[in-house]
Design an enzyme around this catalytic site. Structure first.
Site, PDB file in Angstrom:
ATOM      1  N   GLU A  19       1.654  -0.718  -5.070  1.00  0.00           N
ATOM      2  CA  GLU A  19       0.613   0.322  -5.181  1.00  0.00           C
ATOM      3  C   GLU A  19       1.183   1.818  -5.280  1.00  0.00           C
ATOM      4  OE1 GLU A  19      -3.280   2.718  -3.914  1.00  0.00           O
ATOM      5  OE2 GLU A  19      -1.618   2.329  -2.460  1.00  0.00           O
ATOM      6  N   ASP A  21       0.951  -1.189   0.007  1.00  0.00           N
ATOM      7  CA  ASP A  21       0.152  -0.060   0.005  1.00  0.00           C
ATOM      8  C   ASP A  21       0.815   1.360  -0.014  1.00  0.00           C
ATOM      9  OD1 ASP A  21      -2.705   0.769   0.445  1.00  0.00           O
ATOM     10  OD2 ASP A  21      -2.020   1.683   2.288  1.00  0.00           O
TER      11      ASP A  21
HETATM   12  C1  NOJ Z   1      -4.444   2.734  -0.936  1.00  0.00           C
HETATM   13  C2  NOJ Z   1      -5.610   1.999  -0.537  1.00  0.00           C
HETATM   14  O1  NOJ Z   1      -5.838   1.220  -1.656  1.00  0.00           O
HETATM   15  C3  NOJ Z   1      -6.943   2.704   0.016  1.00  0.00           C
HETATM   16  O2  NOJ Z   1      -7.832   2.032   0.019  1.00  0.00           O
HETATM   17  C4  NOJ Z   1      -6.410   3.328   1.246  1.00  0.00           C
HETATM   18  O3  NOJ Z   1      -7.370   4.221   1.675  1.00  0.00           O
HETATM   19  C5  NOJ Z   1      -5.104   4.160   1.229  1.00  0.00           C
HETATM   20  N1  NOJ Z   1      -4.028   3.419   0.511  1.00  0.00           N
HETATM   21  C6  NOJ Z   1      -4.441   4.317   2.528  1.00  0.00           C
HETATM   22  O4  NOJ Z   1      -4.215   3.249   3.108  1.00  0.00           O
END
Ligand code: NOJ
Length: 563
Positions: free
Chosen positions: A285, A217
């Site tokens: 991500e 993440d």
């Molecule tokens: C990316 C995640 O996919 C999202 O759902 C989340 O709110 C943020 N990062 C913070 O962790």
């Protein structure tokens, strides 16, 4: 059969025995909305285990689970209070182990989410930092700073939270702490050796249990520019990677993103994974652009994959998509990494709804009552076309739960039911992400559409969803589910994931046409039908093909003669 004039290869095939993550189709399970076994209206691990045969029948290779760890759920589990515990909402560690064993027995790999940029405010480290006070070693694991102004009443810098409002919160003792997301998600200090050691240990904890990898993440956000300088740009997870940004190189370039220092972390994690057998994988991500910056996350000694948000972010526009596809291969190939493809996830309006907007493929931060409502039929038609285009591309592809049913977002959720912190922190300016997180419809005539044995669902399902339920589509020729299933089967049997890409000439501007091994993919994004090559054998199509043409807003796969 047909043969065609083709241009030089955009991407060459990879070795047939390439690692699984180079070509896998990975299905994202959002645990709270996939399947509920306990009956409380929130999905859980036992529900996932029970529904794994659906994923085998669908024909995916792997599953990625969004967070199920102990969490106060201030951001639906992306606020982790204990990285080694399962939240009771979702079950127990034993439930996790049972799910993993069943998945592996069924031949599915499992990737779990890792959230290293921030913890929950209920994590023991943050609680200790609050307790220990100003200047303590405990505070040094986070980004605590004194404020500006005469008595420190102003935040330490001008950064905004990605969910809206300031990125700093002040404590009663006068200090401020940084949170790029919600105030209940304090950012960790990745310069701190204990933070680094802890996450390597967390990786090992889940690798020891047998997971096949991690989705990381906010992989571009962990390291901040020293001094945390002011920045006048606008931080966003959603904006900053659309086609214009990709073209002009602007976007998420602030001092909180894509700093060179993050790469050392991934080199260390690469070494951790390499200690384990079985080709474990890390997927980033990282909302960074241009794609050449993204490629730096998947250099040979870093992560294995990165989500291709440039593809997701591109409008329903053939020249723009062609150029993103070309750039994706050029940049990933330059570092020997696979490309990935993705159209939907739990953070964006589902592609069946985005593509039904007047500006097809644009990405509002949620859709609600009073906003432009997508054309549901047109959106679905295009979404199926977009999916067949995506699944024809070599590389690894991600599916988001429910897209195999053609689900649209819930675009009329009452605001009082919303739970996404982005809705609250923007004062409702952004509707937020609840619309793409609605519990799945499994059975058309059961309460809660079969999501839960009690009929409870933590968000209501739109009335149109009974027709999308799995049991209404299974075995029905031409249904979205059957199209996904047969296309995934063809992708596997024709080994398209490890294939190559050559553009096929002779089609107009509105068409994306290419060969991958012995398959010709023709995606017609325009309104005018495109003639099929004479004698062509149709392998798959996103809509029924009656004449010898690809209708508008549709994609067809054809058998092509190989030399
Ligand atoms: C990316 C995640 O996919 C999202 O759902 C989340 O709110 C943020 N990062 C913070 O962790």
């Amino acid at each position: 059969m047909t043969s065609l004039d083709i241009r030089p290869a955009v991407h060459a095939p990879s070795a047939p025995d390439a690692e699984w993550w180079r070509h896998a189709v990975i299905y994202q399970v959002y645990p709270r909305s996939f399947a509920d076994a306990s009956g409380d209206g929130i999905g859980d691990l036992a529900g996932i285990t029970a529904r794994l045969p659906h994923l085998v029948e669908l024909g995916v290779d792997a599953v990625w689970l969004s967070p199920f760890y102990l969490s106060p759920q201030a951001d639906a589990g992306y606020d982790v209070a204990d990285y080694r515990q399962v939240d009771p909402l979702f079950g127990t560690l034993d439930d996790f182990d049972a799910m993993l064993t069943r998945a592996h027995d069924l031949g599915l790999r499992v990737i779990v989410d890792l959230v290293p940029n921030h913890t929950s405010d209920e994590h023991v480290w943050f609680q200790a930092a609050l307790e220990a006070g100003i200047g303590s070693a405990e505070r040094d694991r986070y980004l605590f700073r004194e404020g500006r102004g005469e008595s420190g009443e102003l935040p330490p810098n001008n950064w905004e939270s990605i969910f809206g409002g300031p990125a700093w919160t002040r404590l009663a003792d006068g200090q401020w702490y940084l949170h790029l997301f919600d105030s209940r998600q304090p950012d960790l200090n990745w310069e701190h050796p204990e933070v680094r050691a802890e996450f390597e240990d967390v990786l090992r904890f889940w690798l020891d249990r047998g997971v096949d990898g991690f989705r990381v993440d906010v992989a571009h956000g962990m390291v901040k520019e020293p001094g945390l300088p002011d920045w006048d740009g606008h931080v966003s997870m959603i904006e900053g990677t659309d086609d214009e940004d990709v073209a002009n190189g602007s976007g998420n370039h602030g001092p909180m993103f894509d700093q060179d220092g993050v790469h050392e972390i991934y080199r260390a994690w690469h070494r951790v994974l390499a200690d384990y057998a079985g080709d474990r994988a890390l997927v980033a991500e990282a909302w960074v652009e241009p794609l050449s910056r993204l490629a730096r996350y998947v250099r040979p000694d870093e992560m294995q994959q990165a989500f291709n948000f440039a593809f997701l972010a591109t409008r329903w526009d053939a020249p723009a998509l062609r150029s993103v596809i070309e750039a994706s291969y050029a940049t990933a190939d330059s570092v020997g990494a696979p490309t990935t493809w993705v159209l939907s996830n739990h953070d964006v309006v589902r592609h069946a709804s985005r593509l039904g907007l007047a500006d097809a493929g644009s990405r509002p931060n949620g859709i609600g009552v009073g906003d432009e409502q997508p054309d549901e039929a047109l959106g679905l038609r295009r979404a199926r076309g977009a999916t067949l285009l995506m699944l024809g591309l070599p590389g690894s592809a991600y599916l988001y739960q429910g897209e195999e049913l053609g689900l649209p977002d819930h675009t009329a959720l009452p605001d009082e039911l919303r739970q996404d912190p982005a809705f609250f922190r923007t004062g409702g300016v952004e509707r937020g992400r609840d619309g793409c997180r609605v519990p799945l419809p499994w059975s058309s005539d059961e309460p809660g559409l079969g999501f839960s044995p009690t009929g409870l669902t933590w968000l209501p399902q739109p009335s149109s969803w009974a027709a999308y339920a799995l049991d209404a589509q299974r075995g029905v020729a031409g249904s979205t589910y059957e199209i996904y299933r047969s296309t995934l089967g063809l992708r596997r049997s024709h080994e398209l994931g490890t294939g190559g890409l050559e553009w096929a000439d002779g089609y107009g501007d509105d068409v994306i046409a290419f060969t991958n091994r012995d398959v010709l993919v023709v995606a017609n994004l325009g309104a005018t039908p495109v003639p099929l090559p004479v004698g062509a054998t149709v392998l798959a199509s996103s809509v029924e093909v009656t004449g010898h043409e690809v209708p508008g807003d549709a994609t067809v796969w054809l058998q092509v003669q190989t030399a």
